[in-house]
Structure formats: C-alpha cells, structure tokens
Design a protein around this motif. Structure first.
Motif, PDB file in Angstrom:
ATOM      1  N   LEU A  36       0.800  -1.283   0.006  1.00 23.98           N
ATOM      2  CA  LEU A  36       0.186   0.047  -0.345  1.00 23.98           C
ATOM      3  C   LEU A  36       0.849   1.257  -0.121  1.00 23.98           C
ATOM      4  CD1 LEU A  36      -2.835  -1.243   2.427  1.00 23.98           C
ATOM      5  CD2 LEU A  36      -2.916  -0.902  -0.063  1.00 23.98           C
ATOM      6  N   LEU A  61      -5.806   2.741   3.794  1.00 20.27           N
ATOM      7  CA  LEU A  61      -6.387   3.637   2.556  1.00 20.27           C
ATOM      8  C   LEU A  61      -6.946   4.623   3.108  1.00 20.27           C
ATOM      9  CD1 LEU A  61      -7.871   0.345   0.247  1.00 20.27           C
ATOM     10  CD2 LEU A  61      -6.161   2.011  -0.284  1.00 20.27           C
ATOM     11  N   VAL A  85      -6.187  -1.985  -5.669  1.00 22.32           N
ATOM     12  CA  VAL A  85      -6.459  -2.692  -4.291  1.00 22.32           C
ATOM     13  C   VAL A  85      -7.612  -3.690  -4.362  1.00 22.32           C
ATOM     14  CG1 VAL A  85      -6.730  -2.410  -1.722  1.00 22.32           C
ATOM     15  CG2 VAL A  85      -5.220  -0.875  -2.792  1.00 22.32           C
TER      16      VAL A  85
END
Length: 416
Positions: free
Chosen positions: A303, A328, A340
């Motif tokens: 991420l 996120l 994602v």
C-alpha cells in the motif's frame, strides 16, 4: 496503524443475506462436522479413494462440502452463483479446479485450453475480473522440481539462476519447458486481450522458484500499462516478505506493475514434514505471530508502493483486512482503489466479504468449479484447513448461529 474504524465484520445480516435459512443450517452442520478432527481425517482419506474406486459417493459430496466451497461442475452452474454474488456487489475470481499431476502433454494442452475458455467466459460477465491458474495444471511436477533444485544450487538473482537452470536442461527437457512457456504465454495473451486478470497460484516451496521466474517474465511482458498477471506471495514462508520487496524492485527497474496476491499459505504441514524428512531448514515461519507480522508488513509495503504494485488482500484474517482498509483511509485513498482488491474463498468468511462490499471495497469470492473428481484435492484442503484452524471453524459457527437467532427473533417479532 489502527484498523478501519467504520467497518465491522460482526454484521451477520449483511454477511448471510444471500443464504436461505436452509442453506445456513446446512453450512452450520458442515462446519460443525469439520470441527471434529477424527471425522476429517477419516473423510480426507476415504473420499479420494472412494472417487478413484468409482464408489457412489459423488451425490453426497455434491450436496455437502462441494456445494459449500465450489461454484459448480460447469461454467453454467457457476454462473448462477456468480450472479447471486453480484447482487451484493461481490465479484468473482474463477478457478478451474485442475490440480495437475503427470497428465502428459495432451492433458497439459487440454488444461491450457480450459484456462483460455474460462478467460473468454469471464470477459462476457460484468463481475468476473480475475481467473486463477496453477502452473502444475500445464507443467510436469518433476520438471518444475528439477528446475527448482538447480536454481537453489546456483548463485545470483532469481532470474539469473532461472536462466542458468534452463540452460542446463537436456535438449528434450528444454523442448518440454519451451512448451510450458508457450502455454503460459497463450493464457496471458488471452487475458490481456480480454481485460481479465490472471492470478498464478502458489505451489509447494520445492517447485516455487521456476513458477516465480515464469510469472515475473509474464509480468514484464503484460503488466506495462495495467496489472494482468499476479503472483501469489505466501507470507507463512519466512523468506517471502523479502521476495515481495525484491519483486517490487524488479518492477521499478523493468517498469512493470507488480501484481501481488498476498496470502498466508496453504501447505504448512506438508512443508514442515518434508523439511524434517529431508533434513533441511523449514521454509515456514516458526509460529503464527511471525506469519501475521510478515503478512501485515507485506500489506503495508504494497500500500506504500501502489504506483508499481497492484495488491490483492487474499485473507480470512479480520485484522489484516481492516488494517488494509484503515491504511487506505489514512492515505486519503478510496476503498475501491484500482490497485487494491480484497478476496476470500467461497464458502468461508462471508462476514468479511459482504461487509467489505457493503462498505464500498472492491472484493471478490475465489470460486472454484469443475467436475467433482477434479476438485477433490481442493476440497480436502478446505476440510483439513478448517480442522487445523480451530478458531476459523468456531468463528464461522458463532456467526451462523447468531444470524439464525436474529432471523428467528425477527420472525417472532413480525409474527411470521
């Protein structure tokens, strides 16, 4: 990093909205049965033998464990399940349930055609963005084992060791491996053309290196503009977090998008047993805590590098899913970010899947299909997994019971 505060996996109304009371009761019976280790041990030994012997057990299997974990025997049957899931904003990863083995060149060519057929079908459906393949479906296990062994004996990067190992094959083996590469290329070409993602399943550690090398070569070809090919990273192996970092470096250097499906792993007992038998260090983490730490660190790493990584959080761990959603949120990124995706196996962790979907995440069920005899190895793994992971079985039963009670009290309140 705190998990996402606005998502709860305790909402059973969302989790089981797609199941009738009868289906929920059947699921409860099945999970209760899988909680009995002696029964699973007996079943996983008897069932494959009974199928091979031609005993009339397919009807029983079809109506119990098969119905819980598999979409159907054909694409048409599976389409009905996919359609039901789509009504709840849940997508599908299609998995043709071929497990490989020494099927010969004809069998490997047939599996390749089946994979391409699945891609072509997925492209006609609005909620099937991915399909899954196993390299052992179209490559001889012992050839992969030989390549892996030679790669382990070499020095340098994964790709250097791969090229050296291929160069050391006999002329006949080189020709055989060329056919494997062509099959993989054909599958990825079809997927790229149709806009479908290809998830390459992980294999046993002693054949994984050539699978990794082949998958990275495909990414280097097909993942320039978007993620078409994804590798599966098993973070219950203590070397895979570093492998994930190395793969990201290769993606930056070669300017492709790394497709990373992060899982904990599926062959723990087999891996540890083989390591003990052959007297080499086990590739598996020493305990669950180390697996969890590496998994969550892997999610954080992906991420943090979404410019070059497309991540699939393929996990039944509630904390890991909430962690990904929370990161996120912290980064100000949408829960349905194009790089994602979340996924759980069909028949398990509906509380995660359907609550993520309700929150607006891009989420799917991994949905195997195929003739019963072909998916038996997959089903036996599900049974063993749900026995060894006691907490998972208990959690499934707790949530099913809670939803049945909620429905019963709702029926009483309305006088139904």
């Amino acid at each position: 990093m705190e998990p996402h505060p606005g998502i709860s996996f305790d909402n059973t109304e969302f989790a089981f909205a797609y199941k009738s009371d009868k289906e929920l009761k059947k699921a409860r019976f099945l999970f209760a049965s899988m909680g009995k280790s002696w029964l699973v041990k007996l079943g996983t030994r008897f069932t494959p033998w009974a199928i091979r012997a031609g005993l009339p057990v397919k009807g029983l299997i079809r109506n119990t464990i098969f119905k819980q974990f598999v979409g159907g025997e054909t694409l048409d049957q599976t389409a009905k399940v996919a359609e039901t899931l789509s009504r709840y904003n849940v997508q599908v990863i299609l998995d043709y349930g071929v497990e490989g083995g020494d099927n010969g060149e004809h069998g490997f060519d047939h599996a390749t055609e089946e994979f391409i057929r699945v891609i072509n079908y997925a492209a006609t459906q609005p909620n099937i963005p991915f399909m899954s393949i196993k390299v052992t479906g179209f490559a001889r296990f012992s050839l992969l084992e030989k390549l892996d062994n030679d790669m382990h004996a070499g020095n340098g990067t994964l790709m250097k060791r791969y090229l050296t190992a291929v160069d050391e094959l006999s002329p006949i083996e080189k020709e055989e491996w060329h056919k494997v590469r062509v099959r993989m290329m054909r599958i990825c070409e079809a997927a790229a053309e149709k806009g479908i993602g290809v998830l390459v399943d992980a294999e046993e550690s002693w054949i994984q290196d050539p699978v990794d090398a082949l998958t990275i070569l495909m990414m280097d070809t097909f993942n320039k503009e978007r993620a078409v090919v994804y590798n599966t990273i098993q973070l219950y192996r203590h070397d895979r977090l570093q492998f994930l970092r190395d793969s990201q470096e290769a993606a930056v250097e070669r300017n492709f998008i790394l497709g990373a499906k992060c899982v904990r792993g599926a062959y723990m007992e087999k891996e540890r047993r083989r390591a003990a038998e052959k007297n080499y260090p086990s590739p598996i983490q020493p305990d669950k805590e180390h697996s969890d730490k590496d998994y969550n660190d892997g999610i954080r790493f992906c991420l943090d590098h979404l410019d070059h990584i497309a991540l699939i959080v393929a996990s039944h761990n509630e904390y890991s899913n909430l962690l990904a959603a929370g990161i996120l949120q912290q980064k100000g990124l949408p829960l349905n970010h194009p790089h994602v995706h979340f996924s759980q196996l069909y028949g398990m962790s509906d509380n995660i899947t359907f609550n993520l979907a309700s929150a607006g995440c891009s989420v799917s069920k991994y949905l195997p299909f195929g003739p019963i005899s072909d998916v038996i190895p997959y089903l036996m793994r599900r049974a063993q997994e749900n026995t060894s992971v006691k907490g998972q079985t208990g959690r499934e039963l707790l949530l099913i019971d809670r939803e049945l009670r909620r429905r019963a009290s709702g029926a009483l309140a309305t006088g139904d």
